[in-house]
Design an enzyme around this catalytic site. Sequence first.
Site, short mmCIF file in Angstrom:
data_model
loop_
_atom_site.label_atom_id
_atom_site.label_comp_id
_atom_site.label_asym_id
_atom_site.label_seq_id
_atom_site.Cartn_x
_atom_site.Cartn_y
_atom_site.Cartn_z
N GLY A 259 -9.88 -4.47 2.43
CA GLY A 259 -8.91 -4.37 3.53
C GLY A 259 -9.07 -3.07 4.28
O GLY A 259 -10.13 -2.43 4.23
N THR B 181 0.82 -1.21 0.00
CA THR B 181 0.00 0.00 0.00
C THR B 181 0.86 1.27 0.00
O THR B 181 1.93 1.28 0.58
CB THR B 181 -0.85 -0.02 1.28
OG1 THR B 181 -1.69 -1.17 1.23
CG2 THR B 181 -1.70 1.23 1.42
#
Lengths: 328, 328
Positions: free
Chosen positions: A251, A221
């Site tokens: 998520g 990320t």
Amino acid sequence: MKNFLIFFSFLLIFSACEQKNEQKINERASINNQKSKKNNFGIILHGGAGTILKEHMSDSLEVAYKEILEKAIRTGYEILENNGSSLEAIAATIKIMEDSPLFNAGKGAVFTHHDTNELDASVMVGNTQDAGAISGVTRIKNPIDLAIKVMTDSPHVMLSGEGAEQFASEKGIELVDPSYFFTENRFKSLQRIKDSEKTELDHDGKTALVSPGQNDSKFGTVGAAALDKHGNLAAGTSTGGMTNKKWNRIGDAPIIGAGTYANNATCAVSSTGWGEFFIRAVVAHDISALMEYKGLTLKEASEEVIQKKVPSLGETAVLLPLTKRAIW
Amino acid sequence: MKNFLIFFSFLLIFSACEQKNEQKINERASINNQKSKKNNFGIILHGGAGTILKEHMSDSLEVAYKEILEKAIRTGYEILENNGSSLEAIAATIKIMEDSPLFNAGKGAVFTHHDTNELDASVMVGNTQDAGAISGVTRIKNPIDLAIKVMTDSPHVMLSGEGAEQFASEKGIELVDPSYFFTENRFKSLQRIKDSEKTELDHDGKTALVSPGQNDSKFGTVGAAALDKHGNLAAGTSTGGMTNKKWNRIGDAPIIGAGTYANNATCAVSSTGWGEFFIRAVVAHDISALMEYKGLTLKEASEEVIQKKVPSLGETAVLLPLTKRAIW
């Protein structure tokens, strides 16, 4: 600058914090050489906690990562220097990482189990605590732009899937063919995981997605947090999620309070790690709450959450090593 | 019992709290006549904050609501009385409301702008802080069951849309044809809002979905929280979301920390209200954090969040009237 960038690439979680108490402030948490409140500004970024593993890092790849990270942080920094807002700064910084195939966000998003790319992103500003988020989009070139548009141009905080893309289309956000997100490297990662799944036992139905070979691409990320000259914080996070993810999994990245949180009274947080644990621990908001309600410093609050609270939920073997890379 | 049930139907937000300090506990927050810790158990529910408006409530409809609420709470209560877990109790309680056309969850879910029904749900248990959530499903008869299955049988916390339905199919969760969710009353509500949209100006692009006529069906989420004889808390929330919602909007109900939160150290919370504000305020976790870090009682923490923090984000005209219906 070089040392900063190496460090940023290993960030697990970070915060930008207004300098109300100079003794309490973490000086490493922002690029900030100004002392007066007016000029007190800074930006930090992360490119994920697990994308870069030493054994997979050639010299040329390391140079490539550093170049993008430097470009990303300098772009955001210049916006702040020129009186731009923290939101503008994090958007520009994150977009540069989204446009690179090196990070698990935008162009470089990992593949789902179904050979697709599903992107999530979120953003929050600390003065009004406005927020925007999207999940499961497959055609948005820059998910962070769409998260911002949800915040500014819709009555909602979170949109998902085809509906979010319809909104994007109505608002003039750039859509691309899903093939834009194909990268050889990410596709090979998916195949490796699928191959390993075939040969590994899945005793409890919970471990198939968390084989050691997958950790490399679980945590890529990207995110940024900034404080502008007007005293306003902002944070944003963007991701392709987890390689081989199934069932339209969401998520922590698009979850306000887990992946992203900003509050001018405390801090701005963008997190990356094992999203499921970060959702359950409400990580980003918990750091802010510890500062606001218990009077902890940014460093103390971050340590409490990452070194104690998240590991207490289990899976310490995965999460503890990441705490060594945290910044405060 | 009757007084309780009337009260429950107007709940905005509620919590169940272990009786660590008898002076601090809110006695109305649980149906609990036992004093010893072993037998200290209770369950509370809500059927949404806005479904029942006096002017739309005939005597027979009021009786019908009370009957379902009484059946729902008695079912959960008996499970707890017979040593069942708080998770089993809230699941059974919520399922009864999901199976009724009277509430905006399951069978009675409101319609989206596209004449479909998109359901969201989440659950969390306070001992392990395990959690599960789903968003945007269109074929799941009891979304709360699927949220629990995500928690217990997947490595994830949150699944969405068709992927969540695929997971449900693999795990033996009951799927129904989308036509199961058609109810005349909800469909008419959608048409009324669409008609009013045509005649109302939308000056800033943000108000089209929040016309006064819509408030009736904005807040019909159901939820429950329970404390079992083993000292474990659990909370769950289920909703059809907002009538006329567009772009696959996700509200607070499936967001851990916003719509649902449970922590044995503090409280269990299921919330209903204007989801966008509840996400930005991280409402459910914030109540827990105020208790844990600032030492507030459940009542004080709930008042702080609902009467001060959420209204401070704006739209007080919508949110303040609801605070009068809160329980603590």
